[in-house]
Design a protein around this motif. Structure first.
Motif, short mmCIF file in Angstrom:
data_model
loop_
_atom_site.label_atom_id
_atom_site.label_comp_id
_atom_site.label_asym_id
_atom_site.label_seq_id
_atom_site.Cartn_x
_atom_site.Cartn_y
_atom_site.Cartn_z
N GLN A 109 0.82 -1.21 0.00
CA GLN A 109 0.00 0.00 0.00
C GLN A 109 0.86 1.27 0.00
OE1 GLN A 109 -1.95 -1.40 3.66
NE2 GLN A 109 -3.90 -1.13 2.58
N LEU A 110 2.16 1.12 0.00
CA LEU A 110 3.09 2.25 0.07
C LEU A 110 3.80 2.44 -1.27
CD1 LEU A 110 4.73 1.38 3.51
CD2 LEU A 110 2.98 3.12 3.10
N SER A 111 4.20 3.67 -1.54
CA SER A 111 5.01 3.94 -2.74
C SER A 111 6.42 3.41 -2.52
CB SER A 111 5.06 5.45 -3.00
OG SER A 111 5.87 6.08 -2.01
N GLY A 112 7.22 3.39 -3.57
CA GLY A 112 8.61 2.93 -3.44
C GLY A 112 9.40 3.77 -2.46
N GLY A 113 9.22 5.08 -2.53
CA GLY A 113 9.92 5.98 -1.60
C GLY A 113 9.48 5.76 -0.16
N GLU A 114 8.19 5.53 0.04
CA GLU A 114 7.68 5.26 1.40
C GLU A 114 8.23 3.95 1.93
OE1 GLU A 114 3.38 7.58 1.32
OE2 GLU A 114 3.52 5.57 0.43
N ARG A 115 8.31 2.93 1.07
CA ARG A 115 8.88 1.64 1.52
C ARG A 115 10.33 1.82 1.93
NH1 ARG A 115 5.49 -0.36 -2.82
NH2 ARG A 115 7.24 -0.26 -4.26
N GLN A 116 11.11 2.61 1.17
CA GLN A 116 12.51 2.84 1.55
C GLN A 116 12.60 3.60 2.86
OE1 GLN A 116 14.34 0.63 0.47
NE2 GLN A 116 15.97 1.73 -0.55
N ARG A 117 11.68 4.52 3.11
CA ARG A 117 11.70 5.25 4.38
C ARG A 117 11.37 4.32 5.55
NH1 ARG A 117 8.08 10.25 3.42
NH2 ARG A 117 7.47 9.24 1.49
N VAL A 118 10.48 3.35 5.33
CA VAL A 118 10.22 2.34 6.36
C VAL A 118 11.51 1.55 6.61
CG1 VAL A 118 8.95 0.22 6.94
CG2 VAL A 118 7.74 2.14 5.88
N ALA A 119 12.21 1.19 5.53
CA ALA A 119 13.47 0.45 5.67
C ALA A 119 14.50 1.25 6.45
CB ALA A 119 14.00 0.06 4.29
N VAL A 120 14.55 2.56 6.24
CA VAL A 120 15.48 3.41 6.99
C VAL A 120 15.10 3.40 8.47
CG1 VAL A 120 16.23 5.80 7.38
CG2 VAL A 120 16.14 4.88 5.05
N ALA A 121 13.83 3.55 8.77
CA ALA A 121 13.38 3.52 10.17
C ALA A 121 13.72 2.18 10.80
CB ALA A 121 11.88 3.81 10.25
N ARG A 122 13.50 1.10 10.07
CA ARG A 122 13.83 -0.24 10.59
C ARG A 122 15.33 -0.36 10.86
NH1 ARG A 122 12.86 -4.80 6.41
NH2 ARG A 122 14.59 -3.64 5.50
N ALA A 123 16.15 0.20 9.97
CA ALA A 123 17.61 0.13 10.14
C ALA A 123 18.07 0.90 11.38
CB ALA A 123 18.31 0.67 8.90
N LEU A 124 17.30 1.89 11.78
CA LEU A 124 17.69 2.75 12.90
C LEU A 124 17.05 2.39 14.23
CD1 LEU A 124 17.58 6.13 10.98
CD2 LEU A 124 19.62 4.88 11.72
N ILE A 125 16.12 1.44 14.25
CA ILE A 125 15.34 1.17 15.46
C ILE A 125 16.21 0.75 16.65
CG2 ILE A 125 14.79 -1.24 14.84
CD1 ILE A 125 12.49 1.26 16.71
N ASN A 126 17.30 0.07 16.42
CA ASN A 126 18.15 -0.36 17.53
C ASN A 126 19.29 0.63 17.79
OD1 ASN A 126 16.66 -2.57 18.31
ND2 ASN A 126 17.75 -3.97 16.95
N PRO A 149 20.62 2.84 -1.79
CA PRO A 149 19.24 2.89 -1.29
C PRO A 149 18.28 3.68 -2.16
CG PRO A 149 20.59 4.43 -0.10
CD PRO A 149 21.52 3.65 -0.99
N THR A 150 18.80 4.50 -3.06
CA THR A 150 17.93 5.30 -3.92
C THR A 150 17.89 4.76 -5.36
OG1 THR A 150 19.71 6.82 -4.50
CG2 THR A 150 18.38 7.39 -2.57
N GLY A 151 18.57 3.65 -5.60
CA GLY A 151 18.71 3.13 -6.96
C GLY A 151 17.41 2.78 -7.65
N SER A 152 16.38 2.39 -6.91
CA SER A 152 15.12 2.01 -7.54
C SER A 152 14.05 3.08 -7.39
CB SER A 152 14.62 0.69 -6.93
OG SER A 152 14.37 0.85 -5.55
N LEU A 153 14.45 4.28 -6.97
CA LEU A 153 13.47 5.35 -6.73
C LEU A 153 13.51 6.40 -7.84
CD1 LEU A 153 14.10 5.98 -2.93
CD2 LEU A 153 12.42 4.45 -3.99
N ASP A 154 12.38 7.09 -8.00
CA ASP A 154 12.36 8.23 -8.92
C ASP A 154 13.18 9.36 -8.30
OD1 ASP A 154 10.48 10.27 -7.46
OD2 ASP A 154 9.39 8.36 -7.39
N ARG A 155 13.47 10.38 -9.10
CA ARG A 155 14.38 11.45 -8.67
C ARG A 155 13.90 12.16 -7.40
NH1 ARG A 155 18.12 15.19 -11.66
NH2 ARG A 155 18.22 17.05 -10.37
N ALA A 156 12.62 12.51 -7.33
CA ALA A 156 12.11 13.23 -6.16
C ALA A 156 12.20 12.37 -4.90
CB ALA A 156 10.67 13.67 -6.40
N SER A 157 11.83 11.10 -5.01
CA SER A 157 11.91 10.19 -3.86
C SER A 157 13.35 9.96 -3.44
CB SER A 157 11.24 8.85 -4.19
OG SER A 157 9.86 9.02 -4.42
#
Length: 185
Positions: A130-147, A157-165
């Motif tokens: 239900q999330l855009s590609g950029g939103e999924r990557q932001r979830v991944a960043v939050a997950r990477a930082l949780i600990n 990390p931006t290789g599969s995203l559009d320019r704005a994302s």
């Protein structure tokens, strides 16, 4: 049967706490291999790999798993989110590993805060589909930082995203490096 192909030779790299560093080079030049060694996903065939003064080259698999979970965050080109879990649940996954030192309520509060910081306060209950590609990557960043890792390794990390994302995600990473002192590679 295939002959061994040396990927990295004569590498000496020292990164200070809180530093931000980009490793660039053509495809196949060893960037991902270097990050995988730095993140203890792969072991060097020779030499040393020090993290916070500790040599991890000969550490046990159990020790390396604990180091990865507590001291190193990973963001990959593909987010690797669990499709059946919400954004909040995906961020909480690393807190479920053995040896967790905080309560579930504290971990959830931290996850909500991180998702808010990356602009997803309104998407906590959304699943990856239900999330855009950029939103999924932001979830991944939050997950990477949780600990609260000392170092964040981001492999394209931006290789599969559009320019704005991509620009948005790069800004978030730079902000986290600057504000929280997370070492960013």
């Amino acid at each position: 049967g295939a002959a061994a192909t040396p990927v990295l030779r004569g590498i000496t790299l020292a990164i200070a706490p809180g530093e931000s560093l980009a490793i660039v080079g053509p495809s196949g030049s060893g960037k991902s291999t270097l990050l995988n060694i730095m993140g203890t996903l792969d072991r060097p065939t020779s030499g040393r790999m020090l993290l916070e003064g500790r040599d991890l080259a000969d550490a046990t698999d159990e020790t390396l798993a604990a180091v990865r979970n507590r001291r190193i965050g990973f963001v990959f080109q593909l987010h690797h989110l669990l499709p059946q879990c919400t954004a909040l649940e995906n961020v909480l996954v690393p807190t479920l590993a053995p040896g967790a030192t905080r309560s579930a309520a504290h971990a959830e509060a931290d996850a909500r805060n991180l998702l808010t910081r990356v602009g997803l306060a309104e998407r906590l209950s959304y699943r990856p589909g239900q999330l855009s590609g950029g939103e999924r990557q932001r979830v991944a960043v939050a997950r990477a930082l949780i600990n609260k890792p000392a170092i964040l390794l981001a492999d394209e990390p931006t290789g599969s995203l559009d320019r704005a994302s991509a620009e948005d995600l790069a800004s978030i990473l730079a902000e986290l490096n600057h504000e929280d002192g997370v070492t960013l590679v």
